[in-house]
Structure formats: C-alpha cells, structure tokens
Motif scaffolding. Structure first.
Motif, PDB file in Angstrom:
ATOM      1  N   ILE A  93      -9.301  22.010 -17.075  1.00 22.24           N
ATOM      2  CA  ILE A  93      -9.217  20.919 -16.087  1.00 22.24           C
ATOM      3  C   ILE A  93     -10.588  20.672 -15.464  1.00 22.24           C
ATOM      4  CG2 ILE A  93      -8.187  20.197 -13.894  1.00 22.24           C
ATOM      5  CD1 ILE A  93      -5.722  21.880 -14.680  1.00 22.24           C
ATOM      6  N   LYS A  94     -11.239  21.744 -15.052  1.00 21.35           N
ATOM      7  CA  LYS A  94     -12.547  21.592 -14.405  1.00 21.35           C
ATOM      8  C   LYS A  94     -13.573  21.020 -15.370  1.00 21.35           C
ATOM      9  CE  LYS A  94     -11.753  25.344 -11.098  1.00 21.35           C
ATOM     10  NZ  LYS A  94     -12.113  26.741 -10.713  1.00 21.35           N
ATOM     11  N   ALA A  95     -13.526  21.452 -16.641  1.00 23.66           N
ATOM     12  CA  ALA A  95     -14.495  20.945 -17.628  1.00 23.66           C
ATOM     13  C   ALA A  95     -14.332  19.441 -17.821  1.00 23.66           C
ATOM     14  CB  ALA A  95     -14.320  21.679 -18.953  1.00 23.66           C
ATOM     15  N   PHE A  96     -13.084  18.953 -17.858  1.00 25.36           N
ATOM     16  CA  PHE A  96     -12.859  17.516 -18.033  1.00 25.36           C
ATOM     17  C   PHE A  96     -13.434  16.742 -16.850  1.00 25.36           C
ATOM     18  CE2 PHE A  96     -10.472  13.622 -17.348  1.00 25.36           C
ATOM     19  CZ  PHE A  96     -10.455  13.048 -18.610  1.00 25.36           C
ATOM     20  N   TYR A  97     -13.176  17.218 -15.630  1.00 26.74           N
ATOM     21  CA  TYR A  97     -13.571  16.453 -14.442  1.00 26.74           C
ATOM     22  C   TYR A  97     -15.015  16.701 -14.015  1.00 26.74           C
ATOM     23  CZ  TYR A  97      -8.962  14.509 -13.971  1.00 26.74           C
ATOM     24  OH  TYR A  97      -7.806  13.789 -14.205  1.00 26.74           O
ATOM     25  N   ASP A  98     -15.669  17.695 -14.607  1.00 27.36           N
ATOM     26  CA  ASP A  98     -17.088  17.882 -14.304  1.00 27.36           C
ATOM     27  C   ASP A  98     -17.907  16.668 -14.721  1.00 27.36           C
ATOM     28  OD1 ASP A  98     -16.862  20.313 -13.073  1.00 27.36           O
ATOM     29  OD2 ASP A  98     -17.444  21.515 -14.817  1.00 27.36           O
ATOM     30  N   THR A  99     -17.451  15.950 -15.749  1.00 30.28           N
ATOM     31  CA  THR A  99     -18.175  14.754 -16.186  1.00 30.28           C
ATOM     32  C   THR A  99     -18.035  13.601 -15.191  1.00 30.28           C
ATOM     33  OG1 THR A  99     -16.274  13.984 -17.466  1.00 30.28           O
ATOM     34  CG2 THR A  99     -17.871  15.392 -18.607  1.00 30.28           C
ATOM     35  N   TYR A 100     -17.120  13.757 -14.221  1.00 30.03           N
ATOM     36  CA  TYR A 100     -16.925  12.735 -13.182  1.00 30.03           C
ATOM     37  C   TYR A 100     -17.341  13.256 -11.806  1.00 30.03           C
ATOM     38  CZ  TYR A 100     -14.219  10.430 -16.816  1.00 30.03           C
ATOM     39  OH  TYR A 100     -13.829   9.830 -17.993  1.00 30.03           O
ATOM     40  N   GLY A 101     -18.143  14.331 -11.814  1.00 26.75           N
ATOM     41  CA  GLY A 101     -18.620  14.868 -10.549  1.00 26.75           C
ATOM     42  C   GLY A 101     -17.739  15.950  -9.965  1.00 26.75           C
ATOM     43  N   GLY A 102     -16.776  16.447 -10.748  1.00 25.52           N
ATOM     44  CA  GLY A 102     -15.903  17.517 -10.262  1.00 25.52           C
ATOM     45  C   GLY A 102     -14.591  16.989  -9.721  1.00 25.52           C
ATOM     46  N   ILE A 103     -13.693  17.900  -9.360  1.00 25.45           N
ATOM     47  CA  ILE A 103     -12.387  17.523  -8.831  1.00 25.45           C
ATOM     48  C   ILE A 103     -12.073  18.367  -7.610  1.00 25.45           C
ATOM     49  CG2 ILE A 103     -11.161  19.102 -10.405  1.00 25.45           C
ATOM     50  CD1 ILE A 103      -8.884  16.952 -10.459  1.00 25.45           C
ATOM     51  N   THR A 104     -11.577  17.719  -6.572  1.00 20.72           N
ATOM     52  CA  THR A 104     -11.175  18.399  -5.345  1.00 20.72           C
ATOM     53  C   THR A 104      -9.774  18.977  -5.503  1.00 20.72           C
ATOM     54  OG1 THR A 104     -12.529  16.951  -3.964  1.00 20.72           O
ATOM     55  CG2 THR A 104     -10.718  18.102  -2.869  1.00 20.72           C
ATOM     56  N   GLN A 105      -9.611  20.249  -5.136  1.00 22.66           N
ATOM     57  CA  GLN A 105      -8.295  20.870  -5.140  1.00 22.66           C
ATOM     58  C   GLN A 105      -7.751  20.918  -3.711  1.00 22.66           C
ATOM     59  OE1 GLN A 105      -7.694  24.542  -7.380  1.00 22.66           O
ATOM     60  NE2 GLN A 105      -9.666  24.260  -8.403  1.00 22.66           N
ATOM     61  N   GLN A 106      -6.472  20.627  -3.569  1.00 18.52           N
ATOM     62  CA  GLN A 106      -5.787  20.756  -2.277  1.00 18.52           C
ATOM     63  C   GLN A 106      -4.678  21.797  -2.430  1.00 18.52           C
ATOM     64  OE1 GLN A 106      -6.901  19.252   0.312  1.00 18.52           O
ATOM     65  NE2 GLN A 106      -7.907  17.366  -0.349  1.00 18.52           N
ATOM     66  N   VAL A 107      -4.749  22.862  -1.661  1.00 15.20           N
ATOM     67  CA  VAL A 107      -3.657  23.833  -1.577  1.00 15.20           C
ATOM     68  C   VAL A 107      -2.717  23.364  -0.473  1.00 15.20           C
ATOM     69  CG1 VAL A 107      -3.023  26.206  -1.007  1.00 15.20           C
ATOM     70  CG2 VAL A 107      -5.021  25.752  -2.456  1.00 15.20           C
ATOM     71  N   ILE A 108      -1.454  23.084  -0.838  1.00 15.68           N
ATOM     72  CA  ILE A 108      -0.496  22.467   0.081  1.00 15.68           C
ATOM     73  C   ILE A 108       0.713  23.394   0.209  1.00 15.68           C
ATOM     74  CG2 ILE A 108       1.029  20.482   0.435  1.00 15.68           C
ATOM     75  CD1 ILE A 108      -1.051  18.777  -1.021  1.00 15.68           C
ATOM     76  N   VAL A 109       0.826  24.038   1.360  1.00 20.98           N
ATOM     77  CA  VAL A 109       1.922  24.972   1.634  1.00 20.98           C
ATOM     78  C   VAL A 109       2.935  24.272   2.527  1.00 20.98           C
ATOM     79  CG1 VAL A 109       2.554  27.229   2.547  1.00 20.98           C
ATOM     80  CG2 VAL A 109       0.313  26.901   1.466  1.00 20.98           C
ATOM     81  N   LEU A 110       4.111  23.992   1.982  1.00 21.38           N
ATOM     82  CA  LEU A 110       5.180  23.337   2.728  1.00 21.38           C
ATOM     83  C   LEU A 110       6.121  24.401   3.286  1.00 21.38           C
ATOM     84  CD1 LEU A 110       6.021  20.525   0.121  1.00 21.38           C
ATOM     85  CD2 LEU A 110       4.410  20.406   2.028  1.00 21.38           C
ATOM     86  N   ASN A 111       6.525  24.237   4.539  1.00 17.41           N
ATOM     87  CA  ASN A 111       7.434  25.200   5.142  1.00 17.41           C
ATOM     88  C   ASN A 111       8.183  24.531   6.290  1.00 17.41           C
ATOM     89  OD1 ASN A 111       8.783  27.594   5.661  1.00 17.41           O
ATOM     90  ND2 ASN A 111       6.943  28.808   6.021  1.00 17.41           N
ATOM     91  N   GLN A 112       9.298  25.126   6.664  1.00 22.59           N
ATOM     92  CA  GLN A 112      10.062  24.710   7.843  1.00 22.59           C
ATOM     93  C   GLN A 112       9.975  25.838   8.852  1.00 22.59           C
ATOM     94  OE1 GLN A 112      13.675  23.767   5.355  1.00 22.59           O
ATOM     95  NE2 GLN A 112      13.812  22.012   6.724  1.00 22.59           N
TER      96      GLN A 112
END
Length: 896
Positions: free
Chosen positions: A449-468
């Motif tokens: 995934i990172k190798a593919f998006y490195d050609t576009y300047g990289g990719i931002t990851q969001q860690v999203i923890v959902l809880n009640q």
C-alpha cells in the motif's frame, strides 16, 4: 447512569464525607470510599429496605446504593458522622461544575471540548528492534477521572451533538495507558481529563512481542471489586443486582484485568493471548499517599531476564513455538514476589495457583505486573501445507507441533487488529470504560500500500477507535430504561478529519464498543473501498466490488478503508453517518453522525489521487478452506431466554449452558472443521449475537437470515392503533392488495410489527398488542420479507416459501444473497442472524425458526484452551461463552 464515590476521611467519630451533599441524577449508583484506618457502615435514613453498607478500612462499601430520591445517611459505627445525597437540577449542576473546576483552571475541561475538533490520533507504544525481531513496550492499567457524556432523553439523529443533547459528569474510569500514572492522578482531588482510547500497539509480522503489563488501578475509586462475589447494588425497595445472576456469570471483579489480542494468530497459553489470566491491582500503602508496591521499576530487572529467555526459547519466527510452559520458567524473584503479595491480598487466588501448579498447569492469577511475550508467526511457504493431525507418521505418539519445529500452517495476517480487557465478569465494564486500543501489525500488506501511494507523496493513516463510553452496565443498574451512550471516536464526539480535495486516506477502523453494531454509509462526494475485514486483507475482486458499499461493524469488527474525496469538493464537509442496530438484517431509525471530513482549499500541485490497483497480494495461507480439508462438523447454539421475576433479566447460553469453565468444543490440532452457528433468539429479543472465536480466523460459507428484508416500501394512506390493541385501522389504505400476512409494518411509536392477518382494505391484525399508549394516525412503511411461511397466495418474485412444519426447509433459498463460492472473506467476529417466531391465523403461539451461519476454520499451529463467545460483552459476562480445546495429541495406534 453515572457512578459516584463519596470519600470518607478523617479521625473516627468526626470523619468527613466528600462531596457532601453528593448531587446525582435519579438511578445513579453511589458508593463510599473509606480512606481511614477505621471501618465504617453506611445506613440510609428512613429506608428500612436498604441494608447497611460496610466500608472496611481502606476499602469501598458494598453493596453500592442506587439513588431514586434525595436522602440523608449516617455512619452506623460513629454517631456524629452524617451526610446527604441530592438529586441534581440544571442550576445545581452548573454551580457544581463551576465549583469543581475552580481550584485548577489549567486542569479545567468542559463538555464543549468533548464535541467536535480535529481527530486526535491515539498515543503509540511498540519499539521495534529489526535485528532481534522484537517489539517491546509497556501497557498500564490505571484509573482516571474523566469527563463522560451521558445522553439526554432519546438519541438524536444524524445532526450535531451539542451540549443540549448531553449531560457531562466527572467519572472514575478504568483505562489503558502507555505511561505510569502520576503520584496524584488517582487521588480524590485529581484533575478531570478528557477520555481517550488505549495506546496503539504497533508491531510487525514475525516479531516477538514483549509487553510489560502493569495493573496500577487504585481500587478505592471503584466499588464492588471483590473477587469471588457478584457486584451488589441495592435501592430503596431492596436488591437491584445481582437478582438471578450468579457467579461466575455476573458482573464482578472490575479492577482485575488482563489483555486479549483480537486477531493475533498466536498461542492461547501462558504469556500469550491467555484470557484466563487475571492480574490484581498492585497493593498500595494504607496512607493518603497510596503508594503502589509493584511498579515498572520494581519488575524491570525481573522482566528483562524473562524477555531475554523468551527470545532464546521462542526463536523461530516461522514455527509455532510455545514458551514458557510451566510456572518455574518465570524468573525466581518474580515468582517469590508474586507468591508473597498475592498471598497477602488474595489468598484464595494464591491457593488456586498452587492447585494449578501441582497439576502441571500454568497459573492464572497475578498481582501488579505480568510479562506478555509471544510470537506473531511468519508463513514462508509458497502454498498452504496440508492440515493434518497425524504429521509424524502412523503409530507415533503425536505431540503439539511447537515441540517439533514444524513450520506454521497459517501465518499472522498483517492489518488492523485490536486489544481489550477480557477478564470474565468485568469485560463489559472495562471495555465501556475505554480499556480498548488498536493493534497495528505491519507486513507485506502495508509495504505494498505504501509503495503504491509513495508515487503520490505518501498516504495518511487514521487510526479510528469507536466506543460507547459509559459507567456501569444497564443490567447492573436494574435494567432502568435509558438511551445507550453516543459513539465516541478516539474519545471525542463527532470530530472531523481534514483532507485535500481528491486525496485518498487509509482509515483503520475498529468498533470496540461492548454492544452495538454500526452500519456506515458513504456520503455523497466521498468514495471508499474496503481493503481488509477484521485485520485480514481482501482479494482484489472483493476489494473492487466493495466500492461505496455499506460497512457493517458489529462489536469487535474492524475495517480498513481507502477513503477518497471529490476533486472539486473544496471547503466541503462530508458527514459519516451510521445506523445503530442489534441486528444488521433489521433496519432501524437510530442513526448517529460519527465524524466528518472537512476538505481544504485546492493548492497548486494537488493531485487527484486514485485508488490502489490492484489490491495487495494475498499470501497463500489465506486461500479458501476447501471441501476436502474438512475433517469434522459441529453445531453450536446461542440462545437468549427471559428469566422469570423482576427485573426480568435474560439468560444467555451456548448449547443450553452458561459458562462454567468446561470444554464446549473439542478439536484436534491441525485440522479444519465446519461449524453451524445457530441463533435461537426470537421476537422480543431480536439480537444478532456477534460470534467471536480467538486465535484462528474463519470463513463464512452459508447464511440463513429468517428476518431478511427484500425491500422496504412506503405504505398507501395512514394508520392508527388503539392502546393495548393489535388491530390496525387504515385511512385511505389498500391492505388487501398491498400487504400480506408475515410482512412487517414500521409504524412510528410502536416500531416493527409483523402482520398476523389482513381483514379488509382498512383493517389488519398484528401478531401482538401494542403498549398502553395509542398510536395516533400516522404514515407507515412496509418491509417485504425474503422468506414467507404461507404458500397461498403464491410468493412474490424473489420471495421464498419455507414450510413452518418442516425444519428441513429452514435454510437459504436460491434467491437469497450468499457468500461467494471462492475468494471468501476472513472474519473473527460475525453476527449470527436472529431467529423468527412465525405466526399465522390459527397458530398465534408461533413456530420458532432459528437463524444461523456456517463457518470454516483451520484449527492449526497452537494447541490449548481458548474461548468462543458473544461479543455483546454483557452476554459474555453473564454466561454466553464456552471453552474450545484444541488437543495436541493423537493416539499411538493409528497403524492398527
């Protein structure tokens, strides 16, 4: 409902209660924290049904007290010690908050700070050593005074959450943190902080995970923490809890904890993903300082010795090695400290350890600190090895493959996994308190995934923890009717993510709530594709077909998404809405905006970023489980039945039994099986129990959903229903041509109701009477079911007839959507479709048709004991769990 602790301090006979008065809302729970050398016994004035509540020296009162009206109380042991509890009003609450925050303006947090704001990433732990192939870190269980949002009235819809929708209370919450708490952070006057999830554990496939786990909760801040006994709550009319719940299937021991690693393919034994462990909080000084006896510094040398030995003994990343196997393989100084401190604090647990050691088992009980050490194995073959239990030749004694060095049959799937507290009896409460976090396991999947998006300047990851996030379970509060907590996102309500127009982000989403299923809807102006389910990557075909599909996240599910904004969407806001439900097959009107995307203005040089093509390559150990691999089949039945009596708790069982520690499913290691997982929960308890199994993921081959809806349509005209009646009157309706028995009406004010019979165009009968409030004239919708149980008139196109008198027909028909025959998705949580109580004229008592799904799993590499359970965690805590034993031995007479 909120939970409050009143502090007792000062000399006997003139001790003080703080706060006094204690303001609460009706049905809140109160206990007393005794920070003195003298025992106290609290009695409520004028309430003869409330039993005295002993609070031992340096302990908390038990039972806890549920408040229904303002009261005064006193200490039975000391005549002059009195206090009062009042019911909060809006004016009182504002005054209280102003006074509460006055001493420390720097520490002040407000309700407004819980809402909105840019999404904040969780903290991270995990120091990777490439040369040694290890990841080490520290995970701390602690207590924090947090500002928690409690909904007012009924849940709002997709609109914004505001301070008018919620009440914010400062609550003691159990937490996971990366650092040890400060010396004053668990004192009664500790500052209030905003909630956040546990730290993200970041590691790699092949690594040996070395985790120093500390339990530094000060148990004086939490009531009902005794082991071996159910939590107890009483009110003015008598006992509120446990009612019909009994040990071990009740809420108890909420400060004893451990860690379960969701999605790790590793050992279920000793210091790995062992959910039978329980770590008691460190002993503390009986003084105002409350200094812990066990800390990271006190175990540093002991754990360094242990981790060094673990590296020597679990030294092959591609083999299913298991170490330690016995108690004596832990460091001698650590064992001596554990025996000493556990013997003083919990002698019964020390005795249980001695019994386990005498019988050659690994002991379950620890105090203050525990060293987790386990390998995330690497799969190195080009094809899946044959899964067979007899791997060493006919007639030979078969041992588990961890002793032989055989390569693993399944490797660790890289992806988004998670962890949470999993001590039976306290799982619900600890997860609702926020003891959850994401575990990112990196591998070739991430590299591609990172190798593919490195050609576009990289990719931002969001860690999203959902809880009640919330306080005590509703069942423990006597099933008092109240809306469930709003979903938080990394501890906040409705935060936003910033993206450039035309950008792509990688969202790692985990539904870590203890109960509710979410169905995420893609908004206009946004497109997404799903990369992985439950931390296991999808094939390229499934990845591409997922574009803009609804994302179903039952409790415990994860999803990796590539999320893309429209190139022309400058300065736009896109809300990410979700439907909240207990059964994905049954539509609801309960929705919430979880978070939103805000796009920036376009800048020169911004690119319109594409989706990755193709998806990351799947490793061969994720190939489909084929028919020829199946060596055994089982049927396992989950059921919810209502107990008699007040408050009408439900009984949760697997195969007719509540959890008792006995083995419920026996499997031979290195074989594949197909299981039919049945849901015998019916009308009135429409709950699609999320089935979860530890250690090994599974594939779905068949799903039968008796409540499946083909389509929903708006009804002609309007309807009304008298109070306590099952008769519907129509106005301008065409019931005889538009509706058939067995269809479902969605009527505001009474929900989904099944049609029993149709009399004429303006009169029909439901399968049961509504409540005591009449439904005034209103519009309605109709759910057209997939399955019908009357063959006359002839079913519509796409519908399927099932004979209610012939269980052999109770299975999916050709028209019902089913999992693909190849390239099946891997899961570790899947909702079992709820059952349907079929009624028709002449059979109003009904015929119960259960829902089910079929799974296939490879029970490979690791022998030992682990569990299956419902991931509605209050169901797990109260009995809906059983033990799986993967047996390592084959008899030596296979040549006969």
């Amino acid at each position: 409902m909120a939970e409050w602790s009143i502090v007792i301090s000062g000399p006997a006979g003139s001790a003080k209660f703080d706060p006094n008065p204690q303001p609460v809302s009706a049905n809140d729970i109160v206990s007393w924290s005794n920070r003195t050398d003298d025992p106290h016994t609290i009695v409520i004035d004028g309430q003869p049904n409330v039993q005295p509540m002993p609070a031992p020296a340096w302990g908390s009162s038990k039972p806890a007290y549920q408040v229904s009206a303002a009261v005064t109380y006193r200490c039975k042991d000391h005549e002059n010690e009195t206090g009062s509890i009042t019911i909060k009003t809006a004016v009182l609450l504002l005054a209280l908050m102003a006074g509460f925050f006055a001493p420390s303006l720097k520490a002040q947090v407000t309700c407004a700070q819980l809402i909105g704001g840019e999404l904040k990433s969780p903290a991270e732990i995990g120091v990777h050593d490439e040369a040694k192939q290890t990841t080490h870190g520290t995970l701390v269980t602690s207590g924090e005074k947090q500002l928690i949002a409690f909904p007012k009235g009924t849940r709002v819809t997709t609109g914004p959450i505001t301070e008018s929708n919620i009440t914010c209370n400062a609550q003691w919450m159990r937490t996971y943190r990366k650092d040890e708490p400060g010396p004053n952070s668990q004192q009664p006057n500790a500052p209030v902080v905003l909630p956040e999830p546990g730290p993200t554990i970041r590691t790699k496939v092949g690594d040996l995970v070395e985790l120093t786990f500390l339990n530094l909760i000060d148990d004086l801040n939490f009531p009902g923490t005794d082991t071996g006994d159910c939590d107890q709550v009483q009110g003015n009319s008598g006992q509120v809890y446990p009612q019909t719940d009994k040990m071990p299937n009740c809420f108890h021991g909420s400060v004893f904890t451990n860690v379960h690693y969701h999605g790790t393919h590793t050992s279920p034994n000793s210091t790995a993903d062992n959910v039978f462990l329980e770590i008691v909080p460190s002993p503390r000084s009986k003084s105002a300082a409350r200094t812990p006896a066990i800390t990271a510094a006190s175990v540093k040398d002991q754990f360094a010795e242990f981790f060094a030995n673990c590296e020597k003994n679990v030294n092959n990343p591609s083999s299913a090695q298991i170490w330690p196997r016995i108690w004596n393989q832990l460091p001698k100084e650590y064992r001596e400290t554990q025996d000493k401190e556990l013997g003083k604090a919990q002698p019964n647990l020390l005795k249980a350890n001695a019994n386990a050691i005498e019988n050659g088992a690994f002991p379950q009980n620890y105090i203050g600190a525990f060293p987790y050490c386990y390998r995330l194995p690497v799969f190195k073959s080009d094809a899946v090895p044959v899964a067979t239990a007899a791997s060493h030749g006919a007639g030979s004694m078969e041992h588990d493959d961890a002793l032989t060095g055989r390569p693993v049959i399944m490797g660790q799937a890289p992806g988004t996994h998670w962890y949470h507290a999993h001590k039976h009896g306290s799982t619900t409460l600890n997860v609702a308190n926020g003891m959850t976090g994401v575990m990112v396991i990196e591998g070739d999947y991430d590299k591609q995934i990172k190798a593919f998006y490195d050609t576009y300047g990289g990719i931002t990851q969001q860690v999203i923890v959902l809880n009640q996030l919330g306080g005590i379970p509703r069942r423990e509060g006597g099933n008092v009717s109240s809306p469930g907590p709003y979903f938080s996102v990394n501890g906040r309500l409705q935060p936003y993510v910033t993206m450039k127009p035309g950008a792509v982000q990688w969202w790692r989403i985990a539904n870590t709530s203890s109960r509710t299923t979410l169905i995420l809807k893609v908004p206009a102006g946004v497109t997404w594709r799903q990369l992985a389910q439950d931390g296991v990557q999808l094939t390229d075909r499934n990845y591409k077909s997922s574009q803009n599909a609804d994302i179903v996240l039952a409790s415990g599910n994860r999803a990796d998404l590539l999320v893309k904004t429209a190139p022309q969407g400058q300065g736009a806001t896109y809300p990410i809405n979700a439907m909240l439900t207990m059964d994905p097959a049954i539509p609801t009107t309960s929705t919430q905006m979880l978070l939103s995307i805000k796009t920036t203005a376009s800048q020169p040089g911004d690119k319109d970023v594409p989706f990755m093509d193709p998806a990351p390559t799947q490793p061969p150990f994720l190939d489909d489980i084929k028919d020829a691999e199946i060596t055994g089949r089982k049927t396992i039945v989950f059921a919810t039945n209502r107990n008699s009596g007040t408050p009408g708790f439900t009984k949760q069982t697997i195969d007719g039994k509540q959890f008792n520690g006995e083995v419920g499913a026996l499997v031979l290691m290195n074989q594949s099986e197909e299981w039919k997982i049945v849901n015998e929960s019916y009308a009135g308890t429409n709950i699609a129990h999320p089935f979860h199994i530890h250690i090994n993921p599974f594939q779905i081959t068949e799903v039968f959903t008796p409540n499946e809806t083909m389509r929903t349509a708006k009804g002609t005209g309007s309807v009304s229903i008298p109070a306590s009646s099952a008769i519907v009157t129509g106005y301008g309706t065409t019931f005889t041509t538009e509706i058939r028995p067995g269809w479902v009406l969605n009527i505001p004010g009474t929900g989904r109701r099944i049609v029993l019979s149709v009399q004429d165009n303006t009169t029909l009968t439901l399968t049961g009477a509504i409540g005591s409030t009449a439904v005034p004239r209103t519009e309605f919708t109709m759910d057209v079911p997939r399955y019908v149980f009357l063959n006359s008139p002839r079913p519509l196109e796409g519908q399927c007839y099932l004979d209610p008198n012939d269980p052999a027909t109770w299975k999916p028909c050709a028209a019902a959507p089913q999992p693909p025959l190849t390239e099946r998705i891997w899961w570790d949580v899947f909702p079992i479709p709820t059952g349907l109580n079929v009624t028709w004229a002449g059979n109003t008592s009904g015929t119960k048709v259960p829902g089910y799904f079929k799974l296939r799993s490879r029970f490979v590499d690791y022998s030992g004991y682990y569990v299956i359970h419902c991931h509605i965690l209050s169901h797990e805590d109260t009995g809906m769990m059983t033990v799986v034993y993967v047996a390592p031995l084959q008899p030596p007479f296979s040549h006969h």
